[in-house]
Enzyme design. Structure first.
Site, PDB file in Angstrom:
ATOM      1  N   THR A  69       4.471  31.597  67.303  1.00  0.00           N
ATOM      2  CA  THR A  69       3.564  32.719  67.047  1.00  0.00           C
ATOM      3  C   THR A  69       3.876  33.922  67.943  1.00  0.00           C
ATOM      4  O   THR A  69       3.961  35.057  67.475  1.00  0.00           O
ATOM      5  CB  THR A  69       2.104  32.285  67.347  1.00  0.00           C
ATOM      6  N   HIS A 134      -4.503  31.299  62.924  1.00  0.00           N
ATOM      7  CA  HIS A 134      -4.029  29.915  62.795  1.00  0.00           C
ATOM      8  C   HIS A 134      -4.753  29.207  61.642  1.00  0.00           C
ATOM      9  O   HIS A 134      -4.599  28.002  61.465  1.00  0.00           O
ATOM     10  CB  HIS A 134      -4.309  29.124  64.080  1.00  0.00           C
ATOM     11  N   LYS A 286      10.362  26.664  77.220  1.00  0.00           N
ATOM     12  CA  LYS A 286      11.803  26.454  77.057  1.00  0.00           C
ATOM     13  C   LYS A 286      12.351  27.167  75.826  1.00  0.00           C
ATOM     14  O   LYS A 286      13.465  27.662  75.821  1.00  0.00           O
ATOM     15  CB  LYS A 286      12.052  24.958  76.884  1.00  0.00           C
TER      16      LYS A 286
HETATM   17  P1  A3P Z   1       8.230  25.416  73.858  1.00  0.00           P
HETATM   18  O1  A3P Z   1       6.971  24.910  74.471  1.00  0.00           O
HETATM   19  O2  A3P Z   1       8.943  24.391  73.046  1.00  0.00           O
HETATM   20  O3  A3P Z   1       9.142  26.062  74.838  1.00  0.00           O
HETATM   21  P2  A3P Z   1       3.347  29.810  70.185  1.00  0.00           P
HETATM   22  O4  A3P Z   1       3.875  31.160  70.463  1.00  0.00           O
HETATM   23  O5  A3P Z   1       3.110  29.549  68.734  1.00  0.00           O
HETATM   24  O6  A3P Z   1       2.228  29.440  71.063  1.00  0.00           O
HETATM   25  O7  A3P Z   1       4.558  28.808  70.516  1.00  0.00           O
HETATM   26  C1  A3P Z   1       5.012  28.656  71.825  1.00  0.00           C
HETATM   27  C2  A3P Z   1       6.424  28.124  71.778  1.00  0.00           C
HETATM   28  O8  A3P Z   1       7.307  29.201  71.420  1.00  0.00           O
HETATM   29  C3  A3P Z   1       6.889  27.614  73.127  1.00  0.00           C
HETATM   30  O9  A3P Z   1       7.827  26.585  72.824  1.00  0.00           O
HETATM   31  C4  A3P Z   1       7.548  28.847  73.708  1.00  0.00           C
HETATM   32  O10 A3P Z   1       8.459  28.588  74.740  1.00  0.00           O
HETATM   33  C5  A3P Z   1       8.241  29.415  72.488  1.00  0.00           C
HETATM   34  N1  A3P Z   1       8.485  30.858  72.600  1.00  0.00           N
HETATM   35  C6  A3P Z   1       7.675  31.809  73.111  1.00  0.00           C
HETATM   36  N2  A3P Z   1       8.254  33.010  73.064  1.00  0.00           N
HETATM   37  C7  A3P Z   1       9.473  32.829  72.510  1.00  0.00           C
HETATM   38  C8  A3P Z   1      10.555  33.707  72.213  1.00  0.00           C
HETATM   39  N3  A3P Z   1      10.490  34.982  72.487  1.00  0.00           N
HETATM   40  N4  A3P Z   1      11.652  33.172  71.653  1.00  0.00           N
HETATM   41  C9  A3P Z   1      11.743  31.854  71.381  1.00  0.00           C
HETATM   42  N5  A3P Z   1      10.753  30.966  71.633  1.00  0.00           N
HETATM   43  C10 A3P Z   1       9.623  31.451  72.194  1.00  0.00           C
END
Ligand code: A3P
Length: 319
Positions: A69, A134, A286
């Site tokens: 997201t 969501h 990560k």
């Molecule tokens: P991980 O916990 O596997 O590292 P959301 O944004 O839906 O809350 O999802 C969070 C997930 O997206 C986390 O995964 C986070 O590290 C990853 N995330 C956040 N920013 C990102 C970016 N700019 N590029 C790639 N992944 C990203």
């Protein structure tokens, strides 16, 4: 705060008493229109249903939590921002992504805008208004009715979503959450915004029905071919890259600007907090595909794989 029940209207309290309910290690969950919510989030959904009036140009970024997201929000912000920046502002102006976290710029309907009221002030949003949610599509579509507004859904492999959620919960609650019980809730479909597969399938089917309304994106594809996916997103949003932009490296600049490394290093993402006091830095970890291999036992993998295979059967959706 999304767990609190003291914020609920009398109407919601009455509704809640008639809904199926369950409990996870965080608190009570209520099943509304096929989806599980903590009480305050449900109040936000109900307020949204009551008060949201879509505009034709609205854009809604949708996802199951921990599916990418934050990244999708950042990319969308950057895509529109580049249109503004092409001929005006000076280099000294801060990019919006440097002044605020993507969640501060693109708020959620149910957590932010409609949490407390069905008539929030949306006048600060200029067209196209960009929101996020969501909620599953079967709920969202009832309020959007026949509005042609655009929806982008980001989907991610359930096993990485699970691991990401576990880390997020641990960071949020500041204690180590029992991984087994979180896993069991996920498999049973009980958990905030679950069942996971109903969520994904609602948007998947919606995107097949009307590909002009819903763009179905995958976290894994965004990782493996970021430029192609950013171009796809730009086209869908009606702001494709010009030939000139493609030649001058604009696509790569946006990919780089929105990379996890770049965003997570920004001051704003290391100091601020969201609406419900979640520190911004916890949205960046990560960002890898397949981190589940470091956390799930083969039995856990097998169990969730079988559930997903069964649930997705016949849908055309590959996982
Ligand atoms: P991980 O916990 O596997 O590292 P959301 O944004 O839906 O809350 O999802 C969070 C997930 O997206 C986390 O995964 C986070 O590290 C990853 N995330 C956040 N920013 C990102 C970016 N700019 N590029 C790639 N992944 C990203």
């Amino acid at each position: 705060p999304h767990l609190r029940e003291d914020n609920l209207s009398e109407e919601t309290k009455t509704l809640i008493s008639s809904l199926p309910w369950n409990k996870d290690f965080i608190g009570n969950l209520y099943k509304y229109k096929g989806c599980w919510y903590y009480p305050n989030t449900l109040q936000g959904v109900l307020n949204f249903e009551k008060g949201f009036k879509p505009q034709e140009t609205d854009i809604i970024l949708a996802s199951f939590p921990k599916s990418g997201t934050t990244w999708l929000k950042a990319l969308t912000i950057a895509l529109f921002e580049r249109l503004k920046n092409s001929n005006s502002s000076s280099d000294d102006d801060l990019h919006p992504l440097q002044s605020d976290n993507p969640h501060g710029i693109v708020p959620f309907f149910e957590f932010n805008l409609y949490l407390k009221s069905s008539t929030p002030d949306l006048t600060k949003f200029s067209s196209p208004r960009v929101f996020s949610t969501h909620m599953p599509f079967h709920t969202l579509r009832l309020t959007l009715k026949d509005s042609p507004c655009k929806i982008v859904y980001v989907c991610r492999n359930v096993k990485d979503v699970f691991v990401s959620l576990w880390y997020f919960r641990c960071a949020h609650l500041e204690k180590e959450v029992d991984m087994k019980s979180l896993f069991e809730s996920l498999c049973e479909g009980v958990g905030s915004f679950g069942p996971f597969w109903e969520h994904v399938l609602s948007y998947w089917r919606g995107s097949l029905e009307d590909p002009k309304q819903i763009l179905f994106m995958r976290y894994e594809e965004m990782k493996s071919e970021p430029s192609a996916q950013v171009k796809r997103l730009a086209e869908f949003l009606g702001c494709p890259f010009t030939e000139e932009e493609e030649e001058d490296g604009s696509v790569d600049k946006i990919v780089e600007l929105c990379s996890l490394r770049n965003l997570s290093g920004m001051e704003v993402n290391n100091s601020g907090k969201t609406f419900n006091t979640v520190p911004y830095f916890t949205f960046f970890r990560k960002g890898e595909v397949g981190d589940f291999k470091n956390h799930l036992t083969p039995e856990m993998e097998n169990k969730i794989d079988m559930i997903i295979e069964e649930k997705y059967k016949g849908s055309g959706l590959k996982f």
